[in-house]
Design a protein around this motif. Structure first.
Motif, short mmCIF file in Angstrom:
data_model
loop_
_atom_site.label_atom_id
_atom_site.label_comp_id
_atom_site.label_asym_id
_atom_site.label_seq_id
_atom_site.Cartn_x
_atom_site.Cartn_y
_atom_site.Cartn_z
N MET A 17 112.90 -6.06 54.63
CA MET A 17 113.87 -6.28 53.56
C MET A 17 115.29 -5.98 54.05
O MET A 17 116.24 -6.65 53.63
N GLU A 18 115.43 -4.99 54.95
CA GLU A 18 116.74 -4.64 55.46
C GLU A 18 117.33 -5.80 56.27
O GLU A 18 118.50 -6.16 56.12
N SER B 251 118.09 -20.60 52.23
CA SER B 251 117.45 -19.29 52.14
C SER B 251 116.66 -19.07 53.42
O SER B 251 116.24 -20.03 54.09
N GLY B 252 116.48 -17.81 53.78
CA GLY B 252 115.78 -17.54 55.04
C GLY B 252 115.03 -16.23 54.98
O GLY B 252 115.43 -15.29 54.29
N THR C 202 108.73 -9.23 42.82
CA THR C 202 108.35 -9.81 44.12
C THR C 202 108.10 -11.30 43.98
O THR C 202 108.52 -12.10 44.82
N LEU C 203 107.42 -11.68 42.91
CA LEU C 203 107.14 -13.10 42.68
C LEU C 203 108.44 -13.89 42.52
O LEU C 203 108.58 -14.99 43.06
N ALA C 204 109.40 -13.33 41.81
CA ALA C 204 110.69 -14.00 41.64
C ALA C 204 111.42 -14.16 42.97
O ALA C 204 112.03 -15.20 43.25
N PHE D 154 115.32 -13.21 52.19
CA PHE D 154 114.19 -12.62 51.47
C PHE D 154 113.19 -12.06 52.49
O PHE D 154 113.02 -12.61 53.58
N GLY D 155 112.55 -10.97 52.13
CA GLY D 155 111.60 -10.33 53.02
C GLY D 155 110.23 -10.98 52.94
O GLY D 155 109.73 -11.25 51.86
N LEU D 156 109.65 -11.24 54.11
CA LEU D 156 108.32 -11.86 54.14
C LEU D 156 107.62 -11.43 55.43
O LEU D 156 107.93 -11.93 56.51
N ASP D 157 106.69 -10.49 55.30
CA ASP D 157 105.91 -10.02 56.44
C ASP D 157 104.51 -10.62 56.32
O ASP D 157 103.70 -10.17 55.52
#
Length: 290
Positions: free
Chosen positions: A36-37, A30-31, A75-77, A50-53
């Motif tokens: 999100m796009e 996973s990365g 979001t938590l999932a 997965f999106g992570l800012d």
């Protein structure tokens, strides 16, 4: 210890090809990407994106305060699926000059997101910027604060070196596809450090080194990743510029006093884990950097 799944926080110039290489080796990967796009686009390469800012510290309207992060269920999932893997590789560019103070805030937030999960291996990607100049070959035990940026880098390492099963990996100057060193100094004049040694490593060796650390062997707390040959700055960057038909840089004739530089010893990972570098000669790397 058998690691099956790996999370890569930061799928950029290094993280994306690393993810692709690990998938070929049979890992479930996973990365993260900041949007999100961009994260969704990773799925085309077999990466669970997965999106992570880490700057916004906000997800779906839920702002993160000083207490435990609070998220809506979806979001938590997403975060659990992305971050809660057997191993995690943290690859966040420092960008200390552009945004002082932001680096440690990002990493502290990330650590809070990871806090409830136990990893079989945690690999934190750092740099050889933690080492001061030295007339002797620099080894992993020589890290010391010697500048404001080095203090930030060492504080970042400390955040994760205290975690269970953690290992710090320190990359020398990165080169590879799209990052040809001939552009770094081309045409510049009166540069210092004519005789200072060059410390570089190719992207492929960085990928191979991280894969080696995931193999399940017992690890030391930290490893340098750097080619074993160290041409002088003048010899290397002149050759590198000419390789791209660019104007070679010129170096000052002033005394080298105070311009010792450093020579990074990257052999520990080879001696302890049997890792073999593909590119030990920085000049030979040039043909693999276009």
């Amino acid at each position: 210890m058998k690691i099956k799944s790996v999370s890569i926080v930061g799928c950029g110039w290094f993280g994306l090809p690393l993810a692709k290489a690990l998938i070929k080796q049979g890992y479930i990967v996973s990365g993260s990407k900041r949007s999100m796009e961009a994260a969704a686009a990773l799925n085309h390469d077999g990466i669970s994106g997965f999106g992570l800012d880490l700057d916004k510290q906000q997800f779906n309207g839920c702002v993160i305060g000083e207490s435990e992060p609070g998220f809506d269920e979806s979001t938590l999932a997403m975060l659990h699926q992305g971050l809660h893997t057997d191993a995690i590789i943290i690859n966040i560019p420092p960008a200390i000059v552009k945004s002082p103070g932001a680096y440690l805030k990002r990493l502290s937030f990330l650590k809070r997101l990871m806090a409830q999960h136990e990893y079989m291996r945690l690999i934190f990607v750092s740099t050889t910027g933690v080492y001061p100049s030295s007339e002797c070959p620099v080894t992993e035990s020589d890290a010391a604060p010697h500048s404001p940026s080095s203090e930030v880098l060492l504080a970042a390492e400390k955040l994760f070196s205290e975690c269970d099963n953690a290992c710090i990996i320190r990359f020398a100057g990165l080169v590879g596809p799209g990052r040809h060193p001939g552009r770094f100094l081309a045409g510049k004049e009166n540069l210092p450090g004519r005789e200072s040694p060059v410390n570089l490593v190719h992207l492929d060796d960085c990928i191979g080194a991280v894969a080696c650390l995931l193999s399940g062997k017992a690890l030391s707390p930290s490893y340098n990743i750097c080619a074993n040959q160290h041409p002088t700055r003048e010899a290397f960057y002149s050759t590198a510029a000419k390789d791209l038909s660019l104007e070679a840089p010129t170096f000052s004739d002033e005394s080298q006093i105070g311009q010792v530089g450093k020579c990074i010893d990257g052999t520990k990972i080879s001696k302890e884990l049997g890792f073999q570098y593909r590119y030990n000669d920085p000049i030979a790397m040039l043909c693999e950097c276009n």
